[in-house]
Design a protein around this motif. Structure first.
Motif: not given
Length: 94
Positions: A17-21, A74-76, A82-84
């Protein structure tokens, strides 16, 4: 007596698992392009300390290879987009 290595397959239940699920697909990770901290500073106009804070808060995923911290492109991009969008949606009031 030699110990045999267990053959572990990466099923969805045991993927890291990575951050943010997010679930990291190891096959995709092998073909991933990576940002360095300098790339992140240039492309996103962030300071080194801002990138460090985002990484320490597990907002952006990172991996340390040798002495260099790298970030999956890609993830960044998806996380920052999504934050924007959340900022835009939060500022629109009906």
């Amino acid at each position: 007596m030699k110990k045999q290595a267990k053959n572990v397959t990466q099923s969805p239940q045991n993927l890291p698992n990575t951050p943010n699920g997010l679930i990291l697909d190891l096959a995709i990770a092998n073909e991933e392009e990576w940002y360095t901290t300098a790339d992140m500073m240039y492309h996103f106009k962030l300071s080194r300390s801002s990138i460090y804070r985002l990484r320490m808060k597990n907002i952006i995923p990172a991996l340390k290879l040798g002495g260099t911290v790298v970030y999956p492109k890609t993830l960044v991009n998806k996380i920052l987009m999504n934050m924007a969008l959340q900022n835009v949606n939060g500022s629109i009031k009906e």
